[in-house]
Design an enzyme around this catalytic site. Sequence first.
Site, PDB file in Angstrom:
ATOM      1  N   LYS A 112      58.687  36.133 -23.775  1.00  0.00           N
ATOM      2  CA  LYS A 112      59.395  34.862 -23.877  1.00  0.00           C
ATOM      3  C   LYS A 112      58.488  33.670 -23.529  1.00  0.00           C
ATOM      4  O   LYS A 112      58.685  32.578 -24.041  1.00  0.00           O
ATOM      5  CB  LYS A 112      60.606  34.840 -22.942  1.00  0.00           C
ATOM      6  CG  LYS A 112      61.584  36.000 -23.100  1.00  0.00           C
ATOM      7  CD  LYS A 112      62.321  35.949 -24.409  1.00  0.00           C
ATOM      8  CE  LYS A 112      63.597  36.784 -24.439  1.00  0.00           C
ATOM      9  NZ  LYS A 112      63.389  38.239 -24.327  1.00  0.00           N
TER      10      LYS A 112
HETATM   11  C1  LIG Z   1      64.083  39.219 -24.927  1.00  0.00           C
HETATM   12  C2  LIG Z   1      63.480  40.553 -24.865  1.00  0.00           C
HETATM   13  C3  LIG Z   1      63.702  41.475 -25.883  1.00  0.00           C
HETATM   14  C4  LIG Z   1      64.591  41.182 -27.078  1.00  0.00           C
HETATM   15  O1  LIG Z   1      64.038  40.201 -27.934  1.00  0.00           O
HETATM   16  P1  LIG Z   1      64.965  39.444 -28.998  1.00  0.00           P
HETATM   17  O2  LIG Z   1      64.126  38.347 -29.539  1.00  0.00           O
HETATM   18  O3  LIG Z   1      66.160  38.968 -28.249  1.00  0.00           O
HETATM   19  O4  LIG Z   1      65.317  40.455 -30.049  1.00  0.00           O
HETATM   20  C5  LIG Z   1      63.059  42.700 -25.779  1.00  0.00           C
HETATM   21  N1  LIG Z   1      62.274  42.997 -24.729  1.00  0.00           N
HETATM   22  C6  LIG Z   1      62.050  42.137 -23.724  1.00  0.00           C
HETATM   23  C7  LIG Z   1      61.188  42.537 -22.595  1.00  0.00           C
HETATM   24  C8  LIG Z   1      62.640  40.879 -23.763  1.00  0.00           C
HETATM   25  O5  LIG Z   1      62.421  40.022 -22.772  1.00  0.00           O
END
Ligand SMILES: *Cc1c(COP(=O)(O)O)cnc(C)c1O
Length: 467
Positions: A112
């Site tokens: 993120k």
């Molecule tokens: C947010 C997240 C996901 C999922 O990603 P999306 O974009 O919501 O599909 C998977 N793994 C981790 C570690 C995340 O932080």
Amino acid sequence: MRYRSTRGTAPTLGFDDVLLTGLARDGGLYLPESWPQVSAETLRALRGKSYAELATAVMQPFVAGSVIERDFARIVADTYATFDHAAVTPLKQLDADLWLLELFHGPTLAFKDVALQLLGRLFDAVLARRQRRLTIVGATSGDTGSAALEACRDRDNLDIFVLFPKGRTSEVQRRQMTTIAAPNAHAIAVEGSFDDCQDLVKALFADEAFRDEFGLSAVNSINWARIMAQIVYYFAAALALGAPDRRIGFSVPTGNFGNVYAAYAARQMGLPVARLLVASNRNDILARFFEGGEMRIGAVEPSLSPSMDIQVSSNFERLLFDLTGGNGAEVAGLMTAFRRDGTYRLTAQRMAQVVEIFRGFRLDDPATISEIRNTHAATGEILDPHSAVGLGAARALAEPGSATVSLACAHPAKFPDAVEQATGVRPSLPDRLSDLYDRPERMSELPNDLNALRDYVRAHAKGLTVV
Ligand SMILES: *Cc1c(COP(=O)(O)O)cnc(C)c1O
């Protein structure tokens, strides 16, 4: 670049307004009116560039016409200087045809950061130009919250409120949110699931008077600028492995469908992408959809990979918009049916389009633990549970003979219990977070209730005016 809503009735907007607005007024999500095209020749010229240079080149068409267009290269360079690896998103080879793409070298140790560190800076820059303040409200299943709070903390023109499901994030994830000591940053534990948190945020945005009074905005993955920033690492990985002269497949641990949609966007821009694997945990609504063509909501079950404990994948609406040939009325109809009945179905013809690109796969908790254990035994690599779900899908479904990149979405130290259970090794936090367990926690608790949330934001946000 102009952007239009997936539901077809909100006005088109330029990049700055799309960034600040998040969700469109008709309830839809913004998408660029056309996909900028990157030719094979341009791709070859981008080989060997730094991550920041590549990121600027890939994203520049999306910010064309923005008030920060001329500052964009500097903002991007600042953003990726905060990562603790020179390559920003390094690749690690696991097998002859299999690579891990490490996306966890930012300040909060999850992918993120790649998008949110940029978003915080873009918000700040655009708001400074406009002499305005904003109130950011978001829901998180874990990793988005800390990354968003970290990206927005102490920025003059923003207040940020992050809702998370009480007791359903890992301790590291919670502490990363609750130990941010910044007066403009608020972590809120809600009594409910992630989908409840997300519904509360959507309901708050639907209150137009409130939304205008406080200048509500979103940084969750419905914000187009996050998708935009995530497109870049698909280009980076593919170029490093020989694109455009080789097609690369990706396996993506998936929750809200934002990350894998960014891979699809890269493909629409001309990157030669092979199969896209949509990897789920026991919350397998997407895996069932890719098998049978019916999207049918179930109950959210907690798993070892909490950031994927999601049933309604908001960003899937962006793919639906493309599948319907940009028919906003049809998308709005499907979304209304889904709200009402908890289900919708795509025609066989549309499903044929879908499975040409995507495959779904599901790994339950025991299989996730096995994947962590086996990978550690075979390669010495320690995976977090989300990354393990992706890698399990890659091993099961990669196209034979084609290179596959599996996304490592979080640092294993964010989920130490699962990792220790699988490998006997308790992963330690990197230096930048080594005192996390000693920092004091600060959070508020709210019931799953819109009025309570409204009152809380009213009491804590500074509003729109620059003082
Ligand atoms: C947010 C997240 C996901 C999922 O990603 P999306 O974009 O919501 O599909 C998977 N793994 C981790 C570690 C995340 O932080």
